[in-house]
Design a protein around this motif. Structure first.
Motif, short mmCIF file in Angstrom:
data_model
loop_
_atom_site.label_atom_id
_atom_site.label_comp_id
_atom_site.label_asym_id
_atom_site.label_seq_id
_atom_site.Cartn_x
_atom_site.Cartn_y
_atom_site.Cartn_z
N ASN A 13 5.40 1.28 -18.59
CA ASN A 13 5.31 1.94 -19.89
C ASN A 13 4.78 0.94 -20.90
OD1 ASN A 13 6.22 4.40 -19.01
ND2 ASN A 13 8.27 4.21 -19.89
N VAL A 14 3.83 1.38 -21.72
CA VAL A 14 3.23 0.52 -22.75
C VAL A 14 3.20 1.29 -24.06
CG1 VAL A 14 1.86 -0.78 -21.07
CG2 VAL A 14 0.87 1.25 -22.15
N THR A 15 3.24 0.56 -25.16
CA THR A 15 3.34 1.24 -26.46
C THR A 15 1.99 1.59 -27.06
OG1 THR A 15 3.47 -0.88 -27.62
CG2 THR A 15 5.56 0.14 -26.95
N HIS A 16 0.92 0.92 -26.66
CA HIS A 16 -0.44 1.22 -27.13
C HIS A 16 -1.34 1.30 -25.92
CE1 HIS A 16 0.75 0.58 -31.32
NE2 HIS A 16 1.39 -0.50 -30.91
N LEU A 17 -1.58 2.51 -25.44
CA LEU A 17 -2.23 2.70 -24.14
C LEU A 17 -3.63 2.09 -24.09
CD1 LEU A 17 -1.80 3.93 -21.34
CD2 LEU A 17 -2.76 6.07 -22.22
N GLU A 18 -4.46 2.38 -25.06
CA GLU A 18 -5.84 1.88 -25.03
C GLU A 18 -5.89 0.36 -25.19
OE1 GLU A 18 -8.65 3.30 -24.11
OE2 GLU A 18 -7.40 5.03 -23.61
N LYS A 19 -5.03 -0.19 -26.03
CA LYS A 19 -4.98 -1.64 -26.19
C LYS A 19 -4.57 -2.29 -24.87
CE LYS A 19 -2.78 -5.26 -28.98
NZ LYS A 19 -1.82 -5.52 -30.10
N SER A 20 -3.57 -1.73 -24.22
CA SER A 20 -3.13 -2.28 -22.94
C SER A 20 -4.19 -2.11 -21.87
CB SER A 20 -1.82 -1.62 -22.50
OG SER A 20 -0.77 -1.99 -23.35
N ARG A 21 -4.88 -0.98 -21.87
CA ARG A 21 -5.96 -0.79 -20.88
C ARG A 21 -7.01 -1.88 -21.04
NH1 ARG A 21 -10.41 4.18 -20.14
NH2 ARG A 21 -11.84 2.88 -18.91
N ARG A 22 -7.43 -2.16 -22.27
CA ARG A 22 -8.43 -3.20 -22.49
C ARG A 22 -7.92 -4.55 -22.01
NH1 ARG A 22 -8.91 -0.49 -27.45
NH2 ARG A 22 -7.77 -2.15 -28.50
N PHE A 23 -6.65 -4.84 -22.29
CA PHE A 23 -6.08 -6.12 -21.87
C PHE A 23 -6.08 -6.24 -20.35
CE2 PHE A 23 -2.47 -8.71 -20.47
CZ PHE A 23 -2.70 -9.89 -21.15
N TYR A 24 -5.62 -5.23 -19.65
CA TYR A 24 -5.53 -5.32 -18.19
C TYR A 24 -6.90 -5.31 -17.53
CZ TYR A 24 -0.47 -5.22 -18.14
OH TYR A 24 0.84 -5.56 -18.30
N GLU A 25 -7.87 -4.67 -18.15
CA GLU A 25 -9.24 -4.71 -17.61
C GLU A 25 -9.94 -6.02 -17.97
OE1 GLU A 25 -11.90 -1.14 -17.34
OE2 GLU A 25 -10.48 -0.36 -18.82
N GLU A 26 -9.99 -6.35 -19.27
CA GLU A 26 -10.85 -7.42 -19.74
C GLU A 26 -10.22 -8.80 -19.64
OE1 GLU A 26 -11.82 -6.29 -23.72
OE2 GLU A 26 -12.66 -4.34 -23.10
N VAL A 27 -8.90 -8.89 -19.65
CA VAL A 27 -8.23 -10.19 -19.61
C VAL A 27 -7.61 -10.44 -18.24
CG1 VAL A 27 -6.49 -11.65 -20.69
CG2 VAL A 27 -7.79 -10.04 -22.09
N VAL A 28 -6.83 -9.47 -17.75
CA VAL A 28 -6.20 -9.66 -16.44
C VAL A 28 -7.22 -9.53 -15.32
CG1 VAL A 28 -4.37 -8.86 -14.88
CG2 VAL A 28 -4.00 -8.83 -17.36
N GLY A 29 -8.15 -8.58 -15.44
CA GLY A 29 -9.19 -8.44 -14.43
C GLY A 29 -9.01 -7.27 -13.50
#
Length: 304
Positions: A13-29
């Motif tokens: 569960n995440v509080t800001h879905l689009e922000k978390s999506r960008r983080f997991y795609e662009e930063v985590v990979g």
């Protein structure tokens, strides 16, 4: 005796879905797969259909951990064990299974770790090559649970679910194999004052992936909270960092493996700083504490 393949997926569960999506795609990979019927974001880090699911929620935390069974024959002994242990087993509807690329799946609420746990067999012939981006991730490696009832949770995962102990660091944390998967641990059970996520791990291809992540995480304003260092228990090189909600994530490189037959005995190591990191890095107090409690069980199979 129940046999497993591996840890297959983690739902957060995440509080800001689009922000978390960008983080997991662009930063985590991780790689975007699709968006589910309830708006959940599915991502992948290996050849499976998906490995991570992000759900929009008022509070961040662990939603579900999913484990791949070796084959469909494992459902019968597993359900028998779970039922004898007093847990209610929920079969996932066929339509929902197909949407998640599963042949069959069941879910239970495991009260000792305070989380929903899923066991499933993937649909055949849905594997596809994973295209690494910023980090050469090999696989989702492990998930560690925080619980105030660690001793009984370890007994349950060992004696009922047939996971195997590899090592313990005092009463602080116990590492367990998703037997007969050879890696040192696919889960960990840590003693803490509440039920919450300890961390999620992603295993990378080379030690350079750890080093390169430091600059990328700094640029993204993601706090590195432990490492780089090396865990003496598993011999893994590690780096822990926080996602946008403060959940702890880990990159690691290398890990001890065990033979199925005649593995070494589990060790009980002293809970000293040198047994957490032989390189001597200092852990930030925010590391491993979770952003919130584990969430209300999601068991019916109607919503992921």
């Amino acid at each position: 005796m129940v046999r497993y393949g591996k840890l297959g997926r983690v739902e957060l569960n995440v509080t800001h879905l689009e922000k978390s999506r960008r983080f997991y795609e662009e930063v985590v990979g991780l790689q975007y797969v699709d968006t589910g019927v309830d708006g959940e974001i599915r991502l992948r880090c290996d050849h499976d259909h998906h490995n991570v699911v992000l759900h929009a929620a008022p509070e961040a935390g662990l939603r579900c951990a999913g484990f791949v069974l070796e084959d469909v024959a494992q459902f019968k002994p597993l359900i028998e064990r779970l039922t004898r242990a007093g847990l209610e087993v929920h079969e996932t509807a066929t339509k929902i299974c197909r949407e998640r690329a599963q042949l069959r799946a069941i879910r239970v609420f495991e009260p000792l770790i305070g989380a929903t746990v899923e066991f499933y067999v993937p649909l055949p012939d849905v594997e596809r090559p994973f295209r690494p981006s910023v980090t050469r991730i090999q696989r989702i490696g492990h998930v560690v649970f925080n619980t105030p009832d660690a001793a009984r949770a370890i007994e349950f995962w060992r004696d009922v679910l047939n996971f195997r102990e590899s090592d313990s660091i005092g009463e602080f944390v116990t590492f367990m194999r998703v037997w007969p998967n050879p890696y040192h641990h696919g889960i960990g059970i840590a003693r803490f004052d509440r039920h919450c996520l300890h961390h999620v791990n992603y295993m990378v291809t080379e030690i350079d992936d750890i080093g390169k992540a430091l600059t990328r995480l700094k640029t993204a304003n993601s706090d590195v909270v432990f490492g780089p260092g090396r865990h003496p228990a598993s011999d893994s090189v590690f780096l822990y960092f926080l996602d946008p909600d403060g959940l702890t994530m880990e990159y690691s490189f290398g890990m001890e493996t065990f033979t199925e037959a005649h593995p070494r005995e589990p060790r009980r190591m002293e809970p000293s700083p040198s047994n957490l990191d032989s390189w001597g890095s200092v852990r930030d107090p925010r590391c491993f504490t979770g952003a919130g409690a584990n969430t209300t069980p999601t068991l019916t199979g109607q919503k992921s």
